[in-house]
Design a protein around this motif. Structure first.
Motif, PDB file in Angstrom:
ATOM      1  N   ASN A  56       0.817  -1.216   0.000  1.00 17.02           N
ATOM      2  CA  ASN A  56       0.000   0.000   0.000  1.00 17.02           C
ATOM      3  C   ASN A  56       0.847   1.261   0.000  1.00 17.02           C
ATOM      4  O   ASN A  56       0.462   2.282  -0.584  1.00 17.02           O
ATOM      5  N   ARG A  59       1.950   1.852  -3.593  1.00 20.37           N
ATOM      6  CA  ARG A  59       0.879   2.259  -4.509  1.00 20.37           C
ATOM      7  C   ARG A  59       0.627   3.757  -4.447  1.00 20.37           C
ATOM      8  O   ARG A  59       0.035   4.335  -5.374  1.00 20.37           O
ATOM      9  N   GLN A  60       1.060   4.429  -3.361  1.00 19.72           N
ATOM     10  CA  GLN A  60       0.874   5.870  -3.232  1.00 19.72           C
ATOM     11  C   GLN A  60       1.704   6.647  -4.246  1.00 19.72           C
ATOM     12  O   GLN A  60       1.449   7.834  -4.484  1.00 19.72           O
ATOM     13  N   HIS A  61       2.681   5.993  -4.884  1.00 19.21           N
ATOM     14  CA  HIS A  61       3.484   6.658  -5.914  1.00 19.21           C
ATOM     15  C   HIS A  61       2.674   6.935  -7.175  1.00 19.21           C
ATOM     16  O   HIS A  61       3.103   7.718  -8.020  1.00 19.21           O
ATOM     17  N   ASN A  62       1.548   6.260  -7.303  1.00 17.80           N
ATOM     18  CA  ASN A  62       0.675   6.498  -8.465  1.00 17.80           C
ATOM     19  C   ASN A  62      -0.776   6.375  -7.988  1.00 17.80           C
ATOM     20  O   ASN A  62      -1.413   5.351  -8.150  1.00 17.80           O
ATOM     21  N   GLN A  63      -1.276   7.444  -7.389  1.00 21.71           N
ATOM     22  CA  GLN A  63      -2.611   7.419  -6.793  1.00 21.71           C
ATOM     23  C   GLN A  63      -3.728   7.446  -7.828  1.00 21.71           C
ATOM     24  O   GLN A  63      -4.874   7.144  -7.502  1.00 21.71           O
ATOM     25  N   LYS A  64      -3.416   7.779  -9.063  1.00 19.26           N
ATOM     26  CA  LYS A  64      -4.456   7.805 -10.106  1.00 19.26           C
ATOM     27  C   LYS A  64      -4.830   6.401 -10.581  1.00 19.26           C
ATOM     28  O   LYS A  64      -5.891   6.216 -11.171  1.00 19.26           O
ATOM     29  N   SER A  66      -6.447   3.048 -10.503  1.00 20.94           N
ATOM     30  CA  SER A  66      -7.581   2.518  -9.723  1.00 20.94           C
ATOM     31  C   SER A  66      -7.412   1.042  -9.383  1.00 20.94           C
ATOM     32  O   SER A  66      -7.946   0.576  -8.379  1.00 20.94           O
TER      33      SER A  66
END
Length: 319
Positions: A56, A59-64, A66
Protein backbone atom coordinates in the motif's frame (compact mmCIF):
# COMPACT_ATOMS: atom_id res chain seq x y z
CA UNK A 1 -0.45 -25.33 -17.31
CA UNK A 2 -3.36 -22.92 -17.16
CA UNK A 3 -2.76 -19.27 -16.26
CA UNK A 4 -5.16 -16.50 -15.31
CA UNK A 5 -4.71 -12.78 -14.61
CA UNK A 6 -7.08 -10.74 -12.41
CA UNK A 7 -6.78 -7.01 -11.73
CA UNK A 8 -8.03 -5.64 -8.42
CA UNK A 9 -8.15 -2.68 -6.06
CA UNK A 10 -7.31 -4.11 -2.61
CA UNK A 11 -3.96 -5.57 -1.61
CA UNK A 12 -5.39 -6.45 1.80
CA UNK A 13 -8.12 -8.68 0.37
CA UNK A 14 -5.82 -10.38 -2.16
CA UNK A 15 -2.91 -11.02 0.23
CA UNK A 16 -5.21 -12.26 3.02
CA UNK A 17 -6.88 -14.67 0.59
CA UNK A 18 -3.53 -16.04 -0.59
CA UNK A 19 -1.86 -16.34 2.81
CA UNK A 20 -4.60 -17.16 5.31
CA UNK A 21 -6.28 -20.52 5.92
CA UNK A 22 -9.46 -21.22 4.00
CA UNK A 23 -12.68 -20.62 5.93
CA UNK A 24 -16.19 -21.96 5.48
CA UNK A 25 -18.84 -19.48 4.42
CA UNK A 26 -21.36 -20.38 7.13
CA UNK A 27 -19.08 -20.60 10.17
CA UNK A 28 -15.58 -19.40 10.97
CA UNK A 29 -14.20 -22.90 11.06
CA UNK A 30 -10.91 -23.63 9.32
CA UNK A 31 -11.06 -26.14 6.49
CA UNK A 32 -7.31 -26.58 6.17
CA UNK A 33 -4.48 -25.17 8.27
CA UNK A 34 -1.17 -24.07 6.75
CA UNK A 35 -2.52 -24.35 3.22
CA UNK A 36 -0.35 -21.47 1.97
CA UNK A 37 3.44 -21.34 1.65
CA UNK A 38 5.25 -18.23 0.42
CA UNK A 39 8.23 -19.54 -1.53
CA UNK A 40 9.39 -16.31 -3.19
CA UNK A 41 9.61 -12.67 -2.04
CA UNK A 42 10.64 -10.04 -4.58
CA UNK A 43 11.59 -6.61 -3.14
CA UNK A 44 9.39 -7.20 -0.07
CA UNK A 45 9.41 -9.24 3.16
CA UNK A 46 7.45 -10.11 6.32
CA UNK A 47 4.09 -11.58 7.29
CA UNK A 48 0.67 -10.70 5.84
CA UNK A 49 0.33 -7.42 7.79
CA UNK A 50 3.81 -6.19 6.86
CA UNK A 51 3.32 -7.13 3.20
CA UNK A 52 0.00 -5.28 3.00
CA UNK A 53 1.65 -2.18 4.49
CA UNK A 54 4.58 -2.29 2.02
CA UNK A 55 2.33 -2.85 -1.02
CA UNK A 56 0.00 0.00 0.00
CA UNK A 57 2.89 2.40 0.64
CA UNK A 58 4.27 1.78 -2.85
CA UNK A 59 0.88 2.26 -4.51
CA UNK A 60 0.87 5.87 -3.23
CA UNK A 61 3.48 6.66 -5.91
CA UNK A 62 0.68 6.50 -8.46
CA UNK A 63 -2.61 7.42 -6.79
CA UNK A 64 -4.46 7.80 -10.11
CA UNK A 65 -4.25 4.06 -10.79
CA UNK A 66 -7.58 2.52 -9.72
CA UNK A 67 -6.49 -1.15 -9.97
CA UNK A 68 -2.92 -1.55 -8.72
CA UNK A 69 -3.30 -5.26 -7.85
CA UNK A 70 -2.35 -7.95 -10.35
CA UNK A 71 -3.28 -11.44 -9.14
CA UNK A 72 -1.91 -14.30 -11.26
CA UNK A 73 -2.87 -17.96 -10.80
CA UNK A 74 -0.88 -20.81 -12.39
CA UNK A 75 -2.40 -24.30 -12.27
CA UNK A 76 -0.32 -27.35 -13.14
CA UNK A 77 -1.87 -30.43 -14.72
CA UNK A 78 -3.44 -33.07 -12.41
CA UNK A 79 -0.79 -35.38 -10.98
CA UNK A 80 2.06 -32.99 -11.85
CA UNK A 81 4.15 -32.21 -8.75
CA UNK A 82 7.22 -29.96 -8.86
CA UNK A 83 9.86 -29.15 -6.24
CA UNK A 84 10.41 -25.75 -4.60
CA UNK A 85 13.33 -24.82 -6.88
CA UNK A 86 11.28 -25.51 -10.00
CA UNK A 87 8.34 -23.51 -8.65
CA UNK A 88 10.64 -20.56 -7.91
CA UNK A 89 12.05 -20.74 -11.43
CA UNK A 90 8.49 -20.82 -12.86
CA UNK A 91 7.53 -17.71 -10.86
CA UNK A 92 10.69 -15.83 -11.91
CA UNK A 93 10.22 -16.76 -15.58
CA UNK A 94 6.61 -15.58 -15.40
CA UNK A 95 7.79 -12.24 -14.00
CA UNK A 96 10.34 -11.83 -16.79
CA UNK A 97 7.88 -12.75 -19.53
CA UNK A 98 5.14 -10.41 -18.27
CA UNK A 99 7.59 -7.63 -17.40
CA UNK A 100 7.28 -7.26 -13.61
CA UNK A 101 10.64 -8.73 -12.50
CA UNK A 102 11.57 -5.29 -11.04
CA UNK A 103 8.21 -4.84 -9.31
CA UNK A 104 7.19 -5.88 -5.81
CA UNK A 105 5.55 -9.33 -5.78
CA UNK A 106 5.21 -12.55 -3.79
CA UNK A 107 4.68 -16.14 -5.01
CA UNK A 108 2.52 -18.49 -2.92
CA UNK A 109 1.92 -22.25 -3.19
CA UNK A 110 -1.54 -23.47 -2.15
CA UNK A 111 -1.85 -27.00 -0.77
CA UNK A 112 -5.66 -27.28 -0.59
CA UNK A 113 -5.92 -29.25 -3.85
CA UNK A 114 -4.70 -32.83 -3.53
CA UNK A 115 -4.51 -33.76 -7.21
CA UNK A 116 -2.58 -30.77 -8.60
CA UNK A 117 -0.39 -27.85 -7.55
CA UNK A 118 -1.39 -24.26 -8.14
CA UNK A 119 0.48 -21.02 -7.53
CA UNK A 120 -0.63 -17.46 -6.74
CA UNK A 121 1.43 -14.39 -7.61
CA UNK A 122 0.43 -11.06 -6.06
CA UNK A 123 2.05 -8.23 -8.01
CA UNK A 124 2.15 -4.49 -7.35
CA UNK A 125 1.54 -2.83 -10.71
CA UNK A 126 3.12 0.39 -9.42
CA UNK A 127 6.89 0.26 -9.83
CA UNK A 128 9.48 1.93 -7.62
CA UNK A 129 9.87 4.56 -10.35
CA UNK A 130 6.13 5.31 -10.22
CA UNK A 131 5.45 3.76 -13.63
CA UNK A 132 2.50 1.41 -14.13
CA UNK A 133 2.79 -2.19 -15.30
CA UNK A 134 0.88 -2.50 -18.56
CA UNK A 135 -2.22 -4.71 -18.68
CA UNK A 136 -2.73 -4.66 -22.45
CA UNK A 137 -3.28 -8.06 -24.13
CA UNK A 138 -3.13 -9.76 -20.73
CA UNK A 139 -4.91 -12.94 -21.83
CA UNK A 140 -2.77 -13.49 -24.91
CA UNK A 141 0.47 -12.74 -23.04
CA UNK A 142 -0.52 -15.14 -20.26
CA UNK A 143 -1.27 -17.90 -22.79
CA UNK A 144 2.10 -17.35 -24.53
CA UNK A 145 3.86 -17.38 -21.15
CA UNK A 146 2.27 -20.73 -20.18
CA UNK A 147 3.31 -22.35 -23.48
CA UNK A 148 6.94 -21.24 -22.97
CA UNK A 149 6.97 -22.41 -19.34
CA UNK A 150 5.68 -25.83 -20.41
CA UNK A 151 8.55 -26.28 -22.86
CA UNK A 152 11.27 -24.92 -20.58
CA UNK A 153 10.27 -26.82 -17.42
CA UNK A 154 8.96 -29.96 -19.20
CA UNK A 155 5.37 -29.54 -18.05
CA UNK A 156 2.34 -31.18 -19.60
CA UNK A 157 1.39 -29.16 -22.67
CA UNK A 158 -2.13 -27.88 -23.24
CA UNK A 159 -3.71 -25.74 -25.94
CA UNK A 160 -4.13 -22.01 -25.49
CA UNK A 161 -7.63 -20.46 -25.51
CA UNK A 162 -9.25 -20.97 -28.89
CA UNK A 163 -9.23 -17.32 -29.93
CA UNK A 164 -5.41 -17.20 -29.70
CA UNK A 165 -4.87 -20.27 -31.92
CA UNK A 166 -4.33 -20.59 -35.65
CA UNK A 167 -7.13 -21.99 -37.82
CA UNK A 168 -5.48 -25.45 -37.94
CA UNK A 169 -5.10 -25.70 -34.15
CA UNK A 170 -8.66 -24.52 -33.55
CA UNK A 171 -9.98 -27.67 -35.24
CA UNK A 172 -8.13 -30.01 -32.84
CA UNK A 173 -10.69 -31.55 -30.44
CA UNK A 174 -10.06 -30.74 -26.78
CA UNK A 175 -10.09 -33.27 -23.96
CA UNK A 176 -12.63 -32.10 -21.38
CA UNK A 177 -12.39 -34.19 -18.19
CA UNK A 178 -15.80 -33.00 -16.98
CA UNK A 179 -17.56 -34.01 -20.21
CA UNK A 180 -15.71 -37.33 -20.41
CA UNK A 181 -16.89 -38.16 -16.88
CA UNK A 182 -20.46 -37.21 -17.83
CA UNK A 183 -20.28 -39.50 -20.88
CA UNK A 184 -19.18 -42.46 -18.77
CA UNK A 185 -21.94 -41.82 -16.22
CA UNK A 186 -24.58 -41.64 -18.96
CA UNK A 187 -23.37 -44.94 -20.49
CA UNK A 188 -23.38 -46.70 -17.10
CA UNK A 189 -26.89 -45.50 -16.26
CA UNK A 190 -28.25 -46.37 -19.70
CA UNK A 191 -26.94 -49.94 -19.55
CA UNK A 192 -28.64 -50.60 -16.20
CA UNK A 193 -31.93 -48.74 -16.76
CA UNK A 194 -35.23 -50.11 -18.05
CA UNK A 195 -36.98 -46.75 -18.56
CA UNK A 196 -36.22 -43.07 -18.84
CA UNK A 197 -37.49 -42.43 -15.29
CA UNK A 198 -35.07 -45.03 -13.94
CA UNK A 199 -32.24 -43.50 -15.99
CA UNK A 200 -33.05 -40.03 -14.63
CA UNK A 201 -33.14 -41.27 -11.02
CA UNK A 202 -29.75 -42.96 -11.41
CA UNK A 203 -28.22 -39.78 -12.84
CA UNK A 204 -29.64 -37.83 -9.88
CA UNK A 205 -28.05 -40.38 -7.52
CA UNK A 206 -24.70 -39.42 -9.10
CA UNK A 207 -25.33 -35.76 -8.08
CA UNK A 208 -26.56 -34.58 -11.50
CA UNK A 209 -29.63 -32.40 -12.01
CA UNK A 210 -31.45 -33.59 -15.14
CA UNK A 211 -33.31 -30.90 -17.10
CA UNK A 212 -35.71 -32.36 -19.68
CA UNK A 213 -37.55 -30.01 -22.02
CA UNK A 214 -37.29 -30.18 -25.81
CA UNK A 215 -33.94 -31.85 -25.20
CA UNK A 216 -32.04 -33.05 -22.17
CA UNK A 217 -29.29 -31.34 -20.19
CA UNK A 218 -27.29 -32.16 -17.07
CA UNK A 219 -25.97 -29.94 -14.26
CA UNK A 220 -23.27 -31.34 -11.96
CA UNK A 221 -22.64 -30.48 -8.31
CA UNK A 222 -20.43 -27.54 -9.36
CA UNK A 223 -23.50 -26.12 -11.18
CA UNK A 224 -21.90 -26.58 -14.62
CA UNK A 225 -24.64 -26.90 -17.27
CA UNK A 226 -24.01 -29.31 -20.17
CA UNK A 227 -26.44 -30.24 -22.93
CA UNK A 228 -26.75 -33.94 -23.71
CA UNK A 229 -26.10 -33.21 -27.38
CA UNK A 230 -22.73 -31.64 -26.42
CA UNK A 231 -21.47 -35.03 -25.20
CA UNK A 232 -23.17 -37.04 -27.98
CA UNK A 233 -26.30 -38.14 -26.08
CA UNK A 234 -29.35 -36.20 -27.20
CA UNK A 235 -32.80 -36.94 -25.77
CA UNK A 236 -33.79 -38.77 -28.97
CA UNK A 237 -30.71 -40.99 -28.81
CA UNK A 238 -31.31 -41.85 -25.13
CA UNK A 239 -34.97 -42.73 -25.75
CA UNK A 240 -34.09 -44.85 -28.80
CA UNK A 241 -31.55 -46.82 -26.83
CA UNK A 242 -33.92 -47.46 -23.91
CA UNK A 243 -36.76 -48.52 -26.25
CA UNK A 244 -34.58 -50.96 -28.18
CA UNK A 245 -33.08 -52.33 -24.97
CA UNK A 246 -36.57 -52.98 -23.60
CA UNK A 247 -37.51 -54.89 -26.76
CA UNK A 248 -34.37 -57.04 -26.50
CA UNK A 249 -35.06 -57.84 -22.84
CA UNK A 250 -38.59 -59.03 -23.68
CA UNK A 251 -37.33 -61.31 -26.48
CA UNK A 252 -36.36 -64.32 -24.26
CA UNK A 253 -39.89 -64.52 -22.79
CA UNK A 254 -41.49 -64.39 -26.23
CA UNK A 255 -39.14 -67.01 -27.60
CA UNK A 256 -39.94 -69.39 -24.70
CA UNK A 257 -43.68 -69.10 -25.38
CA UNK A 258 -43.13 -69.77 -29.06
CA UNK A 259 -41.03 -72.84 -28.35
CA UNK A 260 -43.74 -74.33 -26.13
CA UNK A 261 -46.43 -73.92 -28.82
CA UNK A 262 -44.21 -75.08 -31.68
CA UNK A 263 -42.93 -78.42 -30.33
CA UNK A 264 -44.55 -80.30 -33.20
CA UNK A 265 -42.44 -78.56 -35.84
CA UNK A 266 -39.60 -80.38 -37.54
CA UNK A 267 -36.06 -80.16 -36.17
CA UNK A 268 -34.63 -78.64 -39.31
CA UNK A 269 -37.24 -75.92 -39.25
CA UNK A 270 -36.37 -75.19 -35.62
CA UNK A 271 -32.70 -74.93 -36.49
CA UNK A 272 -33.45 -72.46 -39.26
CA UNK A 273 -35.60 -70.37 -36.96
CA UNK A 274 -32.94 -70.53 -34.26
CA UNK A 275 -30.23 -69.34 -36.62
CA UNK A 276 -32.49 -66.53 -37.84
CA UNK A 277 -33.15 -65.45 -34.27
CA UNK A 278 -29.44 -65.49 -33.50
CA UNK A 279 -28.72 -63.32 -36.52
CA UNK A 280 -31.51 -60.96 -35.55
CA UNK A 281 -30.28 -60.74 -31.94
CA UNK A 282 -26.74 -60.08 -33.12
CA UNK A 283 -27.96 -57.26 -35.34
CA UNK A 284 -29.92 -55.86 -32.39
CA UNK A 285 -26.84 -55.97 -30.19
CA UNK A 286 -24.84 -54.17 -32.86
CA UNK A 287 -27.53 -51.47 -33.04
CA UNK A 288 -27.46 -51.09 -29.25
CA UNK A 289 -23.68 -50.80 -29.27
CA UNK A 290 -23.88 -48.23 -32.04
CA UNK A 291 -26.50 -46.23 -30.13
CA UNK A 292 -24.36 -46.33 -27.01
CA UNK A 293 -21.51 -44.58 -28.83
CA UNK A 294 -21.68 -40.77 -28.46
CA UNK A 295 -22.50 -38.76 -31.54
CA UNK A 296 -19.49 -36.89 -32.87
CA UNK A 297 -19.74 -33.17 -32.35
CA UNK A 298 -17.99 -30.91 -34.81
CA UNK A 299 -16.05 -28.14 -33.07
CA UNK A 300 -15.43 -26.20 -36.26
CA UNK A 301 -16.97 -22.75 -36.41
CA UNK A 302 -19.39 -22.19 -39.29
CA UNK A 303 -17.55 -19.79 -41.61
CA UNK A 304 -20.89 -18.04 -42.37
CA UNK A 305 -21.11 -17.02 -38.70
CA UNK A 306 -17.67 -15.43 -38.63
CA UNK A 307 -17.85 -11.69 -39.03
CA UNK A 308 -15.82 -10.37 -41.89
CA UNK A 309 -13.89 -7.18 -41.41
CA UNK A 310 -15.34 -4.41 -43.52
CA UNK A 311 -12.88 -2.55 -45.67
CA UNK A 312 -12.88 1.20 -45.07
CA UNK A 313 -14.83 3.00 -47.69
CA UNK A 314 -12.66 5.15 -49.91
CA UNK A 315 -14.13 8.56 -50.47
CA UNK A 316 -13.41 10.41 -53.66
CA UNK A 317 -12.29 14.00 -53.13
CA UNK A 318 -14.73 16.70 -54.23
CA UNK A 319 -13.58 18.75 -57.20
Amino acid sequence: MIGKIILGRSFKGCINYCLHDKLKKDAEEQIMKNRAEVFLYNKCFGDAGELIKQFNELRQHNQKLSKPVMHITLSLAPGEIKSGNTLSAIAEDTARHLGFEENMFIAVLHKDTSNHQHLHLVVNRVGFDGKTLSDSNNYKRMADCCRKLELKHKLQQVLSPRRFLSQELRNIPRHDIRKEQLKQNIITCLQTSKSYCEFENKMKALKYDVIKERGVAFMDKQKVYTKGSEVGYSLMKIEKYLALQLIQRNKPLQSLNRKQTAQSNAEDKNQQMHSRRENFEQSERRILEQLLKPEEQSEQVNPLLVKRKKKPRQRTPHL
